[in-house]
Design an enzyme around this catalytic site. Structure first.
Site, PDB file in Angstrom:
ATOM      1  N   SER A  55       0.682  -1.042  -0.171  1.00  0.00           N
ATOM      2  CA  SER A  55       0.025  -0.112   0.101  1.00  0.00           C
ATOM      3  C   SER A  55       0.852   1.411  -0.024  1.00  0.00           C
ATOM      4  O   SER A  55       1.911   1.128   0.484  1.00  0.00           O
ATOM      5  CB  SER A  55      -0.876  -0.165   1.160  1.00  0.00           C
ATOM      6  OG  SER A  55      -1.570   1.241   1.678  1.00  0.00           O
ATOM      7  N   TYR A  83      -2.416  -1.519  10.889  1.00  0.00           N
ATOM      8  CA  TYR A  83      -2.626  -1.981   9.556  1.00  0.00           C
ATOM      9  C   TYR A  83      -1.465  -1.582   8.722  1.00  0.00           C
ATOM     10  O   TYR A  83      -0.889  -2.678   7.995  1.00  0.00           O
ATOM     11  CB  TYR A  83      -3.969  -1.509   8.868  1.00  0.00           C
ATOM     12  CG  TYR A  83      -3.988  -1.753   7.527  1.00  0.00           C
ATOM     13  CD1 TYR A  83      -4.348  -2.751   6.983  1.00  0.00           C
ATOM     14  CD2 TYR A  83      -3.863  -0.602   6.379  1.00  0.00           C
ATOM     15  CE1 TYR A  83      -4.195  -3.026   5.348  1.00  0.00           C
ATOM     16  CE2 TYR A  83      -3.773  -0.874   5.096  1.00  0.00           C
ATOM     17  CZ  TYR A  83      -4.066  -2.084   4.836  1.00  0.00           C
ATOM     18  OH  TYR A  83      -3.902  -2.293   3.192  1.00  0.00           O
ATOM     19  N   LYS A 104       1.741  -3.956   6.494  1.00  0.00           N
ATOM     20  CA  LYS A 104       2.215  -4.044   5.380  1.00  0.00           C
ATOM     21  C   LYS A 104       3.799  -3.787   5.137  1.00  0.00           C
ATOM     22  O   LYS A 104       4.456  -4.354   4.432  1.00  0.00           O
ATOM     23  CB  LYS A 104       1.261  -2.900   4.645  1.00  0.00           C
ATOM     24  CG  LYS A 104      -0.168  -3.182   4.257  1.00  0.00           C
ATOM     25  CD  LYS A 104      -0.282  -4.097   3.395  1.00  0.00           C
ATOM     26  CE  LYS A 104      -1.646  -5.145   3.464  1.00  0.00           C
ATOM     27  NZ  LYS A 104      -1.711  -6.156   2.942  1.00  0.00           N
TER      28      LYS A 104
HETATM   29  P1  NAD Z   1     -11.184  -7.307   0.958  1.00  0.00           P
HETATM   30  O1  NAD Z   1     -11.233  -7.329   2.393  1.00  0.00           O
HETATM   31  O2  NAD Z   1     -12.161  -7.132   0.162  1.00  0.00           O
HETATM   32  O3  NAD Z   1     -10.353  -8.632   0.470  1.00  0.00           O
HETATM   33  C1  NAD Z   1      -9.592  -9.425   1.322  1.00  0.00           C
HETATM   34  C2  NAD Z   1     -10.077 -10.978   1.295  1.00  0.00           C
HETATM   35  O4  NAD Z   1      -9.405 -11.734   2.278  1.00  0.00           O
HETATM   36  C3  NAD Z   1     -11.419 -10.972   1.902  1.00  0.00           C
HETATM   37  O5  NAD Z   1     -12.345 -11.598   1.043  1.00  0.00           O
HETATM   38  C4  NAD Z   1     -11.574 -11.932   3.287  1.00  0.00           C
HETATM   39  O6  NAD Z   1     -12.470 -12.529   3.248  1.00  0.00           O
HETATM   40  C5  NAD Z   1     -10.051 -12.543   3.018  1.00  0.00           C
HETATM   41  N1  NAD Z   1      -9.355 -12.882   4.502  1.00  0.00           N
HETATM   42  C6  NAD Z   1      -8.817 -12.043   5.236  1.00  0.00           C
HETATM   43  N2  NAD Z   1      -8.143 -12.775   6.086  1.00  0.00           N
HETATM   44  C7  NAD Z   1      -8.044 -13.941   5.738  1.00  0.00           C
HETATM   45  C8  NAD Z   1      -7.434 -15.206   6.003  1.00  0.00           C
HETATM   46  N3  NAD Z   1      -6.682 -15.142   7.122  1.00  0.00           N
HETATM   47  N4  NAD Z   1      -7.544 -16.567   5.513  1.00  0.00           N
HETATM   48  C9  NAD Z   1      -8.720 -16.446   4.319  1.00  0.00           C
HETATM   49  N5  NAD Z   1      -8.691 -15.388   4.005  1.00  0.00           N
HETATM   50  C10 NAD Z   1      -8.830 -13.947   4.249  1.00  0.00           C
HETATM   51  O7  NAD Z   1      -9.725  -6.255   0.811  1.00  0.00           O
HETATM   52  P2  NAD Z   1      -9.389  -5.586  -0.590  1.00  0.00           P
HETATM   53  O8  NAD Z   1      -9.720  -4.100  -0.704  1.00  0.00           O
HETATM   54  O9  NAD Z   1      -9.523  -6.549  -1.847  1.00  0.00           O
HETATM   55  O10 NAD Z   1      -7.767  -5.754  -0.336  1.00  0.00           O
HETATM   56  C11 NAD Z   1      -6.945  -6.743  -0.870  1.00  0.00           C
HETATM   57  C12 NAD Z   1      -5.422  -6.660  -0.429  1.00  0.00           C
HETATM   58  O11 NAD Z   1      -5.067  -5.578  -0.980  1.00  0.00           O
HETATM   59  C13 NAD Z   1      -5.366  -6.551   1.245  1.00  0.00           C
HETATM   60  O12 NAD Z   1      -4.084  -7.275   1.358  1.00  0.00           O
HETATM   61  C14 NAD Z   1      -5.283  -5.191   1.479  1.00  0.00           C
HETATM   62  O13 NAD Z   1      -4.620  -4.943   2.589  1.00  0.00           O
HETATM   63  C15 NAD Z   1      -4.595  -4.369   0.335  1.00  0.00           C
HETATM   64  N6  NAD Z   1      -4.742  -2.915  -0.122  1.00  0.00           N
HETATM   65  C16 NAD Z   1      -6.011  -2.767  -0.198  1.00  0.00           C
HETATM   66  C17 NAD Z   1      -6.326  -1.363  -0.304  1.00  0.00           C
HETATM   67  C18 NAD Z   1      -7.672  -0.891  -0.643  1.00  0.00           C
HETATM   68  O14 NAD Z   1      -7.897   0.460  -0.341  1.00  0.00           O
HETATM   69  N7  NAD Z   1      -8.642  -1.675  -0.859  1.00  0.00           N
HETATM   70  C19 NAD Z   1      -5.285  -0.465  -0.592  1.00  0.00           C
HETATM   71  C20 NAD Z   1      -3.979  -0.976  -0.411  1.00  0.00           C
HETATM   72  C21 NAD Z   1      -3.593  -2.300  -0.138  1.00  0.00           C
HETATM   73  C1  WQD Z   2      -9.507   9.401   0.792  1.00  0.00           C
HETATM   74  C2  WQD Z   2      -9.688  10.865   1.248  1.00  0.00           C
HETATM   75  C3  WQD Z   2     -10.259  11.508   3.385  1.00  0.00           C
HETATM   76  C4  WQD Z   2     -13.896   9.619   3.852  1.00  0.00           C
HETATM   77  C5  WQD Z   2      -6.928   4.644   3.183  1.00  0.00           C
HETATM   78  C6  WQD Z   2      -5.867   3.790   3.891  1.00  0.00           C
HETATM   79  C7  WQD Z   2      -4.575   3.357   3.112  1.00  0.00           C
HETATM   80  C8  WQD Z   2      -5.186   2.549   1.828  1.00  0.00           C
HETATM   81  C9  WQD Z   2      -6.665   3.321   1.236  1.00  0.00           C
HETATM   82  C10 WQD Z   2      -5.190   0.138   2.269  1.00  0.00           C
HETATM   83  C11 WQD Z   2      -9.121  11.513   2.397  1.00  0.00           C
HETATM   84  C12 WQD Z   2     -11.511  11.854   2.750  1.00  0.00           C
HETATM   85  C13 WQD Z   2     -12.792  10.106   3.341  1.00  0.00           C
HETATM   86  C14 WQD Z   2     -15.086  10.450   4.196  1.00  0.00           C
HETATM   87  C15 WQD Z   2     -13.753  12.342   3.533  1.00  0.00           C
HETATM   88  N1  WQD Z   2      -6.008   1.241   2.318  1.00  0.00           N
HETATM   89  N2  WQD Z   2     -12.653  11.356   3.050  1.00  0.00           N
HETATM   90  N3  WQD Z   2     -14.978  11.714   3.969  1.00  0.00           N
HETATM   91  O1  WQD Z   2      -7.493   7.501   3.721  1.00  0.00           O
HETATM   92  O2  WQD Z   2      -6.299   7.833   1.462  1.00  0.00           O
HETATM   93  O3  WQD Z   2      -6.351   5.662   2.612  1.00  0.00           O
HETATM   94  O4  WQD Z   2      -7.502   3.742   2.128  1.00  0.00           O
HETATM   95  O5  WQD Z   2      -3.808   0.189   2.136  1.00  0.00           O
HETATM   96  O6  WQD Z   2      -3.967   2.827   3.969  1.00  0.00           O
HETATM   97  O7  WQD Z   2      -5.268   4.770   4.969  1.00  0.00           O
HETATM   98  O8  WQD Z   2      -8.403   6.696   2.092  1.00  0.00           O
HETATM   99  O9  WQD Z   2     -11.023   6.584   1.081  1.00  0.00           O
HETATM  100  O10 WQD Z   2     -10.387   6.728   3.733  1.00  0.00           O
HETATM  101  O11 WQD Z   2      -9.862   8.791   2.203  1.00  0.00           O
HETATM  102  O12 WQD Z   2     -13.400  13.725   3.438  1.00  0.00           O
HETATM  103  O13 WQD Z   2     -16.377  10.291   4.557  1.00  0.00           O
HETATM  104  O14 WQD Z   2     -11.206  11.227   1.433  1.00  0.00           O
HETATM  105  O15 WQD Z   2     -10.057  12.286   4.561  1.00  0.00           O
HETATM  106  O16 WQD Z   2      -8.563  12.815   2.228  1.00  0.00           O
HETATM  107  P1  WQD Z   2      -7.149   6.947   2.721  1.00  0.00           P
HETATM  108  P2  WQD Z   2      -9.961   7.300   2.272  1.00  0.00           P
END
Ligand code: NAD
Ligand code: WQD
Length: 338
Positions: free
Chosen positions: A124, A149, A153
């Protein structure tokens, strides 16, 4: 070629499974359904025309993982499985370390003993914190993330780099910026659980009348309109980057590879720009109020994704409006299921 996709019924995982199937890979999914639902498996089949093998178990169960690996010849792994809610991780840090790191370590323990390489990790942009300069490239210094969290990562990245070096494995660390949108079929998307913390799900639920008003967290940031800026990347573009990163790893002749890529669009959008784009794309209103800043938020983050373009031949080319249109279609699909 058979790819193990952990968390393959989740938001990014399900889109990536479809792209893998489209590209001719066979897929084995492990997902414990802690943040996903079984109907996504059927929808993957509807969209891709082929069904992945599915194992519903928790990756902390190394005994079950062993059985799976005894039953399938695995050529690579994309590890999405993790808990991902930043706020929740502050309340339950140990649960986050346990789930995100034990799952990863179980996989690596098994892979080091078996001849399995080509491991892709969902990292991330949170590993950069508030970077001093924009855009953020892969050489931007890392900062210890504030949330537990985020720390899982950063630790995951370090564990994987040590793993690759010591055991001669090929790994790719993909640092996502802010993934948004849903599949064009409207059959796959992000499942909202409780009150959303992330911007796009909140905007969507506000437009749908489920929430009364969006709170815009701060309009006194040093940005053109005062609201914070992020790099919103369309989830299908992101899914395609995984296939490109996997193919690159598989084509490497060296037995030890550590790849790191930023996956974003290279363009920053402010909160108010997102609200306006959502309204314009979907012809709906998103009522909002300006509130104080949210604790822990950074001002601005957007990617320099040139390395991914150069080395993977990949570029995120879907517009913000187009991505937000798919979000709205997914919302309507979810409502039609209720
Ligand atoms: P998500 O929660 O939709 O998907 C994760 C999946 O993993 C879920 O279906 C959950 O049921 C499964 N899971 C969790 N723990 C498990 C375990 N111990 N065993 C088996 N299954 C398990 O999340 P996502 O948004 O698709 O994110 C996927 C990956 O990308 C995650 O590692 C997340 O940290 C990373 N990521 C997400 C974002 C984002 O904003 N969505 C941003 C950066 C990184
Ligand atoms: C985006 C912008 C908020 C909600 C998070 C995690 C990051 C990554 C992605 C996994 C910010 C603003 C939000 C609301 C708002 N995930 N906001 N009102 O904070 O960039 O990142 O998700 O790795 O680790 O920290 O994403 O979608 O929460 O916010 O004004 O109700 O929207 O302040 O500026 P963020 P977000």
């Amino acid at each position: 070629m058979t790819i193990l996709v952990t968390g393959g019924l989740g938001y990014i995982g399900s889109h990536t499974v479809v792209e893998l199937l489209n590209e001719g890979f066979d897929v084995v999914i492990v997902d414990d359904l802690s943040n996903s639902e079984k109907f996504i498996l059927n929808n993957i089949e509807e969209v891709a025309g082929r069904k992945p093998v599915f194992y519903p178990f928790d990756l902390k169960r190394r005994d079950l993982l062993k059985q799976l690996l005894d039953a399938h010849q695995i050529d690579g792994c994309i590890n999405f499985a993790a808990f991902k809610a930043v706020g929740e991780s502050q309340e339950k840090p140990v649960d986050y370390y346990e789930n995100n790191l034990f799952s990863l370590i179980n996989l690596l323990q098994e892979f080091k003993e078996r001849n399995i390489s080509n491991f892709i990790f969902s990292s991330s942009c949170t590993v950069y914190g508030q970077a001093d300069e924009m855009p953020i490239d892969e050489n931007t210094p890392l900062k210890t993330p504030e949330s537990s969290y985020g720390k899982t990562k950063q630790m995951g990245e370090e564990i994987l780099m040590d793993f690759a070096k010591a055991h001669h494995k090929k790994i790719s660390l993909l640092r996502y910026f802010n993934p948004i949108g849903a599949h064009p079929s409207a059959k796959l998307g992000e499942l909202p659980i409780g009150i959303p913390n992330n911007l796009i799900p909140y905007v969507t639920q506000t437009a749908a009348g489920i929430r009364e008003k969006l709170s815009v967290w701060g309009d006194d940031y040093p940005t053109p309109d005062g609201t914070a800026i992020r790099d919103y990347i369309y989830v299908v573009d992101l899914a395609k980057a995984h296939v490109a990163a996997l193919k690159k790893l598989m084509s490497e002749t060296s037995d030890t590879v550590i790849d790191i890529y930023n996956l974003g669009t290279g363009k920053g959008s402010s909160v108010l720009e997102v609200v306006n784009a959502f309204e314009a794309a979907n012809n709906v209103k998103v009522p909002y109020q300006i509130c104080d800043r949210r604790a822990g938020d950074i001002t601005v983050a957007y990617a320099n994704a040139d390395k991914a373009e150069r080395e993977l031949g990949w570029k995120a080319d879907t517009s913000l409006e187009e991505a937000l249109r798919t979000t709205w279609n997914w919302q309507k699909y979810l409502e039609s299921r209720n």
